[in-house]
Design an enzyme around this catalytic site. Sequence first.
Site, PDB file in Angstrom:
ATOM      1  N   ASP A  34       0.821  -1.216   0.000  1.00 45.95           N
ATOM      2  CA  ASP A  34       0.000   0.000   0.000  1.00 45.95           C
ATOM      3  C   ASP A  34       0.854   1.264   0.000  1.00 45.95           C
ATOM      4  OD1 ASP A  34      -2.197  -1.612   0.155  1.00 45.95           O
ATOM      5  OD2 ASP A  34      -2.570  -1.287   2.277  1.00 45.95           O
ATOM      6  N   CYS A  43     -17.953 -16.705  -7.424  1.00 48.47           N
ATOM      7  CA  CYS A  43     -19.044 -16.031  -6.704  1.00 48.47           C
ATOM      8  C   CYS A  43     -20.421 -16.525  -7.186  1.00 48.47           C
ATOM      9  CB  CYS A  43     -18.957 -14.513  -6.880  1.00 48.47           C
ATOM     10  SG  CYS A  43     -17.611 -13.745  -5.961  1.00 48.47           S
ATOM     11  N   CYS A  87     -24.315 -15.663  -5.916  1.00 48.62           N
ATOM     12  CA  CYS A  87     -24.319 -15.203  -4.520  1.00 48.62           C
ATOM     13  C   CYS A  87     -24.196 -13.683  -4.450  1.00 48.62           C
ATOM     14  CB  CYS A  87     -23.160 -15.848  -3.753  1.00 48.62           C
ATOM     15  SG  CYS A  87     -23.036 -15.313  -2.028  1.00 48.62           S
ATOM     16  N   CYS A 124     -22.564 -10.466   0.151  1.00 46.98           N
ATOM     17  CA  CYS A 124     -21.803  -9.272   0.534  1.00 46.98           C
ATOM     18  C   CYS A 124     -22.555  -7.997   0.168  1.00 46.98           C
ATOM     19  CB  CYS A 124     -20.419  -9.289  -0.119  1.00 46.98           C
ATOM     20  SG  CYS A 124     -20.410  -9.383  -1.924  1.00 46.98           S
ATOM     21  N   CYS A 167     -14.214  -2.103   8.597  1.00 48.91           N
ATOM     22  CA  CYS A 167     -15.429  -2.908   8.565  1.00 48.91           C
ATOM     23  C   CYS A 167     -15.141  -4.242   7.890  1.00 48.91           C
ATOM     24  CB  CYS A 167     -16.522  -2.168   7.793  1.00 48.91           C
ATOM     25  SG  CYS A 167     -18.091  -3.059   7.701  1.00 48.91           S
TER      26      CYS A 167
END
Length: 322
Positions: free
Chosen positions: A133, A188, A191, A194, A241
């Site tokens: 990062d 995925c 689904c 999220c 989160c």
Amino acid sequence: MSTAQKIFSEKIKAKALELGFLDCGISRAEQLDEERSRLERWLHEGMHGEMGYMARHVDMRLDPRLIVEGAQSVISVLLNYFPGTQQQEDDAPVLSKYAYGKDYHFVLKDKLNALMNFIQEELAPCNGRPFVDSAPVLDKAWAAKAGLGWVGKHTNLISVEHGSFFFIGELIVDLELEPDTRQVRDHCGTCTRCIDACPTQAIVAPRVVDARRCISYQTIELKGELDETLKGQFKDRVFGCDICQDVCPWNLKSEAHQEPDFEPHPQLLSLTRQDWQEMERPMFNELFRKSAVKRTKFEGLKRNLRFIEQAADSKESHSSEE
């Protein structure tokens, strides 16, 4: 590809595992053509919010050869941070799991430097840099290109073997290595857990997150006051989160990390709601001395605590009126 390049790649991956990484993959350093339109559209729509650095050096984000002169290979690694124990108080403000222990930037960079030293001393002389990062590098895109997983609908990289609770780092080097050709298909399917679970509806489309609505952005990146229109939607999240990852079925296979530096301060996980609200600067400095939470500073944490507490007070007031 020569036999030496193949052997070097195998030895680098073995050393990465020895250093404690979950996985390691290698890709050829080249331009990420498929990412350009997606990134430019996201920036054009202002979804990066106040993260102005995301709009800078776009060409460098898409081509590692503009970051490291003569770059030929990108070595991507994953480092597990899933905790063995989590916060004990049900009504306490919630800290993102990645921030329990020592700031990952330092831990991951130390391990990457060790891997770089191994390459230079044991395999071949080369130049390169570790990235955590710390520069315009599209971590998830490179990890996916190296066959370490696929980018899920929440925009996190998902590994078939390990889920998504891990950090991603890279070494960009001017050494030609055998790249991984295996690509992990999107698992995925239909689904949408999220997307459905995000309390602020920040995942505006599969693989598109509007950072301005994201709790992590609000509680960490945003420097001013939090968005009043999101009050009451934070689910007590005070720094970061994990909701979109918590509900992902692929994280049922997450196993606790074995990294001592990621162990939390002994007092942290037992803090009550009252402890958080009454926290003063000395306690903040003690609990988060080497933590990523220092990014938001004491004033930022208190701002976040006020925001979720005001929302709770407002909810109680409405309940009593009814």
